[in-house]
Design an enzyme around this catalytic site. Structure first.
Site, PDB file in Angstrom:
ATOM      1  N   ASP A 165      33.584  -8.490 -27.918  1.00  0.00           N
ATOM      2  CA  ASP A 165      33.257  -9.112 -26.662  1.00  0.00           C
ATOM      3  C   ASP A 165      34.581  -8.728 -25.876  1.00  0.00           C
ATOM      4  O   ASP A 165      35.694  -8.628 -26.393  1.00  0.00           O
ATOM      5  CB  ASP A 165      33.162 -10.624 -26.936  1.00  0.00           C
ATOM      6  N   ASP A 363      28.549 -15.491 -26.835  1.00  0.00           N
ATOM      7  CA  ASP A 363      28.664 -14.587 -27.957  1.00  0.00           C
ATOM      8  C   ASP A 363      27.898 -15.235 -29.153  1.00  0.00           C
ATOM      9  O   ASP A 363      27.460 -14.553 -30.153  1.00  0.00           O
ATOM     10  CB  ASP A 363      29.921 -14.477 -28.221  1.00  0.00           C
TER      11      ASP A 363
END
Ligand code: ADP
Ligand code: MG
Length: 486
Positions: A165, A363
């Site tokens: 990420d 996430d």
């Protein structure tokens, strides 16, 4: 907290100054200075001064407690290789007994028969495997990565794709506003006030940047009503009874706001647009800094033949710029949480073993979907709960290190498997044909098993390289306060 004592809780220092040896938790070999505001961990040792500590968590909830819990869970959630090991060890016992029977039938030699039984051993497998896995989990924990089960340690050794990420994971998550661009007729302060009020309860790193600037400008914020956060897009709420939207351009458009064209095409900062009462008030540009070790971590992963993929909710231009700088293999941007999850699912569907590293609410689904999810220490609670590996601190090199430990652990287990099979086969053969007496057979049995067990135990030892790396890693992460939350 007196000098020489062990810190009993996790908490914040409220007064005093001291050095604390926190090697047990973070792996740092040098004592760390603690002044008011710094975080201390249960299980660490106060070296010199007197500290007053405000308790935050006790017992099982502390970092130390979580390590213990992780190790206990790891013992319970056994790695598949451990089941293979137990089964193999069982077969070896039958194999030895069958060979002994055959020896007795064909040679009628009691001495050879006894030697066959004695020489065959399976402890290198039966005991060596769990020892190696626990050793690896312990080693990773000392290094600052809590692996929540033996299964994940085993899976980590097979990883071929690492998904990263961006915000808060590859970047410091400590962003700053670089420009405030109101549309004509709107004051800068007004734009900032509306944005900051809307972000008041957001956990997102970008929100922190906005709040910090608003604080510095001593704006008096108002409480947002009907706060709703759409991960990967932004916030909608009511500020001063007016519909307010703060987030990506696309999100504003979705909410029926007409957004004017961007003022710059700068690809190093994230744009956040603000609208009130369906009218675009302007944009804030926020820049974040890449973690100093990010380039090195991506390069190390590549050296290990691991593919790196950057998945971000941020704009394509920024995603590409960061991806280019880090030389990751693949970049995908403007992804919503569900799309991140879909990308991970696709990779898994293609037969990849995927690690996902993330920090945000956005996430969490992808962290659950990946074979192994790794959460940053500074990540949101949801991310840390969803992950299978939790970093203490935010050092990306720990991701590399934990994969290396897993691979090493796997090599040790495989060596023990092969070694035991060879020793047993050769030993039984020699014994059956009368080349070994029982004493020699016992010697071979015991010494070979000792070698395999010691081989596993290597994971438990603390090498000088490891402590040096740990110190280095800690220097590269943020100051102690940042290494917060576990
Ligand atoms: P990443 O995947 O890189 O961690 P996110 O998915 O968290 O990024 O965010 C993607 C984009 O959504 C951000 O670049 C920002 O424009 C917008 N966004 C997310 N959360 C917020 C928020 N709290 N306030 C404003 N914008 C937000
Ligand atoms: Mg993030």
């Amino acid at each position: 907290m007196r000098p020489g004592g062990r810190v009993p809780v996790d908490g914040l220092v409220t007064s005093g100054q001291s050095f604390i040896d926190q090697a047990a938790i973070t792996g740092e070999s040098m004592p760390v200075e603690k002044v008011p505001g710094a975080r201390v961990y249960a299980g660490t040792v106060n070296q010199s001064g007197v500290l007053e500590i405000q308790t935050e968590t006790v017992g099982r909830e502390t970092a130390f407690g979580k390590i213990i819990e992780a190790v206990e869970n790891a013992e319970r959630s056994r790695a598949p290789v451990q089941r293979t090991a137990d089964r193999l060890a069982g077969y070896l016992v039958y194999f030895a007994l069958a060979c002994a029977l055959l020896t007795l039938i064909f040679t009628h030699n009691a001495r050879s028969t006894i030697s066959v039984v004695i020489v065959a051993g399976a402890c290198g497998i039966a005991a060596g495997t769990p020892l190696a896995i626990l050793g690896a989990i312990g080693r990773a924990a000392r290094y600052g990565a809590i692996v929540k089960g033996g299964l994940y340690m085993e899976t980590l050794s097979k990883v071929d794709t690492v998904v990263l990420d961006k915000t808060g994971t590859l970047t410091l998550g400590n962003p700053e506003i670089v420009s405030i661009d109101p549309v004509q007729g709107v004051e800068r302060e007004r734009l900032l006030l509306v944005a900051a009020s809307a972000e008041r309860y957001s956990e997102h790193p970008l929100a922190r940047a906005i709040l910090k600037t608003a604080n510095d400008a001593s704006l008096s914020l108002v409480d947002p009503e009907g706060f709703s956060y759409t991960p990967g897009k932004g916030i909608s709420c009511r500020v001063e009874a007016e519909e307010t939207v703060v987030g990506t351009r696309a999100f504003l458009l979705e909410c029926g706001v007409e957004v004017s064209a961007p003022t710059t095409d700068d690809d190093s900062s994230t744009e956040i647009s603000v609208a009130q009462g369906r009218i675009h008030l302007g944009s804030l540009r926020i820049a974040d800094v890449l973690r100093p070790e990010a380039v090195e971590a991506v390069r190390a992963l590549k050296d290990m033949s691991i593919r790196t993929v950057l998945l971000t909710g941020d704009a394509v231009s920024i995603g590409l710029a960061v991806g280019h700088q880090l030389e990751v293999d693949e970049v995908e941007a403007e992804l919503l949480p569900q799309q991140k999850l879909d990308r991970v699912r696709t990779l898994r569907g293609a037969g990849k073993t995927v690690v996902m590293v993330g920090d945000g609410i956005n996430d969490a689904p992808a962290l659950m979907e990946a074979n192994v999810g790794i959460a940053m220490g500074s990540g949101t609670e949801v991310a840390r709960e969803s992950a299978n590996v939790l970093l203490l601190g935010n050092d990306l090199l720990k991701v590399v290190e934990v994969i290396k430990i897993a691979r090493w652990c796997n090599r040790i287990i495989m060596f023990n498997f092969a070694g035991t099979l060879v020793v047993d086969a050769v030993g039984v053969g020699l014994a059956a044909f009368g080349f070994l007496n029982p004493v020699l057979a016992a010697l071979i049995h015991v010494s070979s098993e000792l070698i395999f067990i010691l081989n596993s135990a290597r994971l438990l030892s603390r090498s000088s390289k490891e402590s040096r790396l740990a110190t280095l890693g800690d220097k590269m992460t943020l100051p102690p306060a940042e290494r917060a939350a576990v």
